[in-house]
Design a protein around this motif. Structure first.
Motif, PDB file in Angstrom:
ATOM      1  N   SER A  82       0.824  -1.200   0.000  1.00 35.01           N
ATOM      2  CA  SER A  82       0.000   0.000   0.000  1.00 35.01           C
ATOM      3  C   SER A  82       0.863   1.257   0.000  1.00 35.01           C
ATOM      4  N   LYS A  83       2.148   1.083   0.302  1.00 35.14           N
ATOM      5  CA  LYS A  83       2.995   2.282   0.282  1.00 35.14           C
ATOM      6  C   LYS A  83       3.490   2.546  -1.126  1.00 35.14           C
ATOM      7  N   PRO A  84       3.820   3.824  -1.423  1.00 36.76           N
ATOM      8  CA  PRO A  84       4.289   4.123  -2.771  1.00 36.76           C
ATOM      9  C   PRO A  84       5.515   3.287  -3.122  1.00 36.76           C
ATOM     10  N   MET A 141       6.162   4.857 -16.094  1.00 35.70           N
ATOM     11  CA  MET A 141       6.101   3.848 -15.041  1.00 35.70           C
ATOM     12  C   MET A 141       5.769   4.478 -13.691  1.00 35.70           C
ATOM     13  N   GLN A 142       6.352   5.650 -13.446  1.00 31.70           N
ATOM     14  CA  GLN A 142       6.067   6.325 -12.167  1.00 31.70           C
ATOM     15  C   GLN A 142       4.593   6.684 -12.075  1.00 31.70           C
ATOM     16  N   GLU A 143       4.084   7.232 -13.162  1.00 31.25           N
ATOM     17  CA  GLU A 143       2.705   7.710 -13.103  1.00 31.25           C
ATOM     18  C   GLU A 143       1.689   6.593 -12.989  1.00 31.25           C
ATOM     19  N   ASP A 144       2.042   5.417 -13.460  1.00 32.02           N
ATOM     20  CA  ASP A 144       1.071   4.323 -13.443  1.00 32.02           C
ATOM     21  C   ASP A 144       1.248   3.374 -12.271  1.00 32.02           C
ATOM     22  N   THR A 145       2.202   3.656 -11.401  1.00 27.68           N
ATOM     23  CA  THR A 145       2.469   2.732 -10.298  1.00 27.68           C
ATOM     24  C   THR A 145       1.198   2.400  -9.503  1.00 27.68           C
ATOM     25  N   GLY A 146       0.438   3.439  -9.162  1.00 21.10           N
ATOM     26  CA  GLY A 146      -0.787   3.235  -8.380  1.00 21.10           C
ATOM     27  C   GLY A 146      -1.744   2.294  -9.097  1.00 21.10           C
ATOM     28  N   ILE A 147      -1.842   2.466 -10.412  1.00 22.13           N
ATOM     29  CA  ILE A 147      -2.754   1.634 -11.214  1.00 22.13           C
ATOM     30  C   ILE A 147      -2.318   0.177 -11.151  1.00 22.13           C
ATOM     31  N   PHE A 148      -0.993  -0.058 -11.222  1.00 23.22           N
ATOM     32  CA  PHE A 148      -0.513  -1.443 -11.224  1.00 23.22           C
ATOM     33  C   PHE A 148      -0.960  -2.156  -9.955  1.00 23.22           C
ATOM     34  N   PHE A 149      -0.892  -1.435  -8.837  1.00 24.07           N
ATOM     35  CA  PHE A 149      -1.324  -2.076  -7.582  1.00 24.07           C
ATOM     36  C   PHE A 149      -2.829  -2.215  -7.534  1.00 24.07           C
ATOM     37  N   ARG A 150      -3.521  -1.126  -7.884  1.00 23.72           N
ATOM     38  CA  ARG A 150      -4.975  -1.169  -7.771  1.00 23.72           C
ATOM     39  C   ARG A 150      -5.568  -2.223  -8.699  1.00 23.72           C
ATOM     40  N   ASN A 168      -3.973  -4.874  -9.857  1.00 17.68           N
ATOM     41  CA  ASN A 168      -3.367  -6.194  -9.665  1.00 17.68           C
ATOM     42  C   ASN A 168      -2.528  -6.613 -10.879  1.00 17.68           C
ATOM     43  N   ILE A 169      -1.738  -5.664 -11.386  1.00 19.75           N
ATOM     44  CA  ILE A 169      -0.934  -5.877 -12.597  1.00 19.75           C
ATOM     45  C   ILE A 169       0.533  -6.098 -12.221  1.00 19.75           C
ATOM     46  N   ARG A 170       1.103  -7.132 -12.785  1.00 16.53           N
ATOM     47  CA  ARG A 170       2.527  -7.388 -12.564  1.00 16.53           C
ATOM     48  C   ARG A 170       3.338  -6.779 -13.714  1.00 16.53           C
ATOM     49  N   ILE A 171       4.419  -6.101 -13.373  1.00 16.54           N
ATOM     50  CA  ILE A 171       5.302  -5.529 -14.403  1.00 16.54           C
ATOM     51  C   ILE A 171       6.603  -6.310 -14.430  1.00 16.54           C
ATOM     52  N   SER A 172       7.000  -6.721 -15.611  1.00 11.68           N
ATOM     53  CA  SER A 172       8.318  -7.343 -15.779  1.00 11.68           C
ATOM     54  C   SER A 172       9.051  -6.594 -16.880  1.00 11.68           C
ATOM     55  N   VAL A 173      10.346  -6.453 -16.712  1.00  9.63           N
ATOM     56  CA  VAL A 173      11.137  -5.766 -17.735  1.00  9.63           C
ATOM     57  C   VAL A 173      12.197  -6.745 -18.222  1.00  9.63           C
ATOM     58  N   ILE A 174      12.321  -6.888 -19.532  1.00  6.23           N
ATOM     59  CA  ILE A 174      13.345  -7.784 -20.076  1.00  6.23           C
ATOM     60  C   ILE A 174      14.283  -6.983 -20.978  1.00  6.23           C
ATOM     61  N   GLY A 175      15.523  -7.428 -21.063  1.00 10.13           N
ATOM     62  CA  GLY A 175      16.506  -6.745 -21.891  1.00 10.13           C
ATOM     63  C   GLY A 175      17.750  -6.452 -21.080  1.00 10.13           C
ATOM     64  N   ASP A 176      18.705  -5.811 -21.749  1.00 11.92           N
ATOM     65  CA  ASP A 176      19.975  -5.500 -21.091  1.00 11.92           C
ATOM     66  C   ASP A 176      19.839  -4.198 -20.320  1.00 11.92           C
ATOM     67  N   LEU A 177      19.327  -4.318 -19.092  1.00 10.14           N
ATOM     68  CA  LEU A 177      19.043  -3.120 -18.295  1.00 10.14           C
ATOM     69  C   LEU A 177      20.307  -2.383 -17.891  1.00 10.14           C
ATOM     70  N   THR A 178      21.462  -3.048 -17.946  1.00 10.16           N
ATOM     71  CA  THR A 178      22.697  -2.399 -17.490  1.00 10.16           C
ATOM     72  C   THR A 178      23.015  -1.161 -18.339  1.00 10.16           C
ATOM     73  N   LYS A 179      22.415  -1.097 -19.544  1.00 13.10           N
ATOM     74  CA  LYS A 179      22.719   0.047 -20.420  1.00 13.10           C
ATOM     75  C   LYS A 179      21.845   1.255 -20.104  1.00 13.10           C
TER      76      LYS A 179
END
Ligand SMILES: CC(C)=CCC/C(C)=C/CC/C(C)=C/COP(=O)(O)OP(=O)(O)O
Length: 305
Positions: free
Chosen positions: A20-22, A151-160, A162-173
């Motif tokens: 429930s926390k940001p 992603m920041q703006e939709d964070t609340g929506i993801f929780f409300r 019940n959406i899971r977010i996954s990120v794939i790719g070379d995040l180190t870049k």
């Protein structure tokens, strides 16, 4: 212009969100990428890590909202999208390129909402390819800021919702702040079960296959597997789509009238049905999506048999 997903209110949901926390108060988790560590000691864990996930839930209202002609029993579990045509959309309107990308985000939000409503469990989107790094610097920087903002703006929506977010790719870049945001969001939403959005960033099919081979080679070097153990199943455990219970898209949609796969999930698309839409991504809406799903439901999938 602020972004927001336009989900209709969901009064049937009474259970509190797992967090429930940001999301920005959630500590940084290194564990998410633990299986990718080159340390042999983590390999044992990696061998048993097979994208385990609870069954997806469905909300009572979801099943009542299917458009006429669309069959629940033939719905694809996983839809992948190449969101092409954002810049052309902007140019056609004499708008700056960034307006095209912003309109693309709005389109993505609409499609996510529809997926939730119609009971599609996973949506993978090609948001930034390994080759997109070669675009003009200002454009790359704008896209990075757009990912962060979106992603920041939709964070609340993801929780409300019940959406899971996954990120794939070379995040180190990616810029450090964006990496942290993505890892935090993945960790914070990992137990959400209604719908999973997989965002491919700094991703290519070649990259994915190569990183999977490197991880298998390392396991062999550590003595955890024999080279002769390597098979389709072991390979798939190492592909980045090991984050989902449905790693093979049933349907791939590419917008903007181009007929290419462009180095998206090359391994995972082996038996995927392809649908090419004329619309540019920002114009791709419910009507077009429905057309793609109806076409998919007409297909006979034989898997070479
Ligand atoms: C938060 C989040 C996941 C945002 C996603 C934003 C988004 C729509 C990204 C697409 C980026 C991209 C490189 C599209 C390819 O089409 P193009 O724009 O290169 O089109 P063109 O073929 O007209 O040049």
């Amino acid at each position: 212009m602020p972004f927001s997903l336009h989900f209709s209110p969901t009064p049937l949901i009474t259970a509190p969100s797992p967090l429930s926390k940001p999301f920005f108060l959630v500590p940084y988790y290194h564990t998410l990428h633990a299986p990718k560590s080159p340390l042999c000691s983590s390999m044992e864990h990696a061998l048993t890590h097979q994208g385990k996930q609870e069954a997806f839930d469905r909300r009572p209202e979801d099943s009542q909202t299917l458009p006429l002609g669309l069959r629940r029993d033939a719905m694809p579990s996983h839809v992948a999208v190449i969101m092409d045509g954002n810049r052309r959309w902007a140019r056609l309107r004499d708008l700056p390129v960034r307006s095209g990308y912003e309109a693309g985000v709005e389109s993505l939000r609409k499609i996510v909402e529809i997926c939730c409503k119609w009971g599609i469990k996973v949506l993978s989107v090609f948001a930034f390819s390994s080759d997109n790094w070669f675009r003009p610097k200002v454009e790359v920087e704008f896209l990075m800021s757009l990912f962060e903002r979106g992603m920041q703006e939709d964070t609340g929506i993801f929780f409300r919702e019940n959406i899971r977010i996954s990120v794939i790719g070379d995040l180190t870049k990616l810029p450090k702040a964006l990496q942290e945001l993505m890892v935090n969001l993945e960790e914070a939403t990992k137990n959400n079960t209604r719908f999973q959005l997989i965002v491919a960033v700094s991703y290519s099919g070649h990259y994915d296959v190569v990183q999977a081979c490197q991880r298998l080679a390392l396991k062999a070097k550590c003595g955890l597997i024999e080279p002769s153990d390597i098979n389709v199943s072991l390979m798939e455990q190492e592909l980045e789509t090991n984050c989902t219970k449905f790693p093979h898209p049933d349907l791939l949609i590419r917008t903007s009238g181009e007929f290419r796969i462009s180095n998206f999930m090359l391994w995972q698309l082996a038996y995927t049905e392809l649908f090419f839409a004329q619309s540019l991504w920002p114009d791709f809406g419910e009507a077009e999506f429905l057309k793609a799903l109806l076409a998919f439901q007409q297909r006979q999938r034989r898997y070479g048999v």
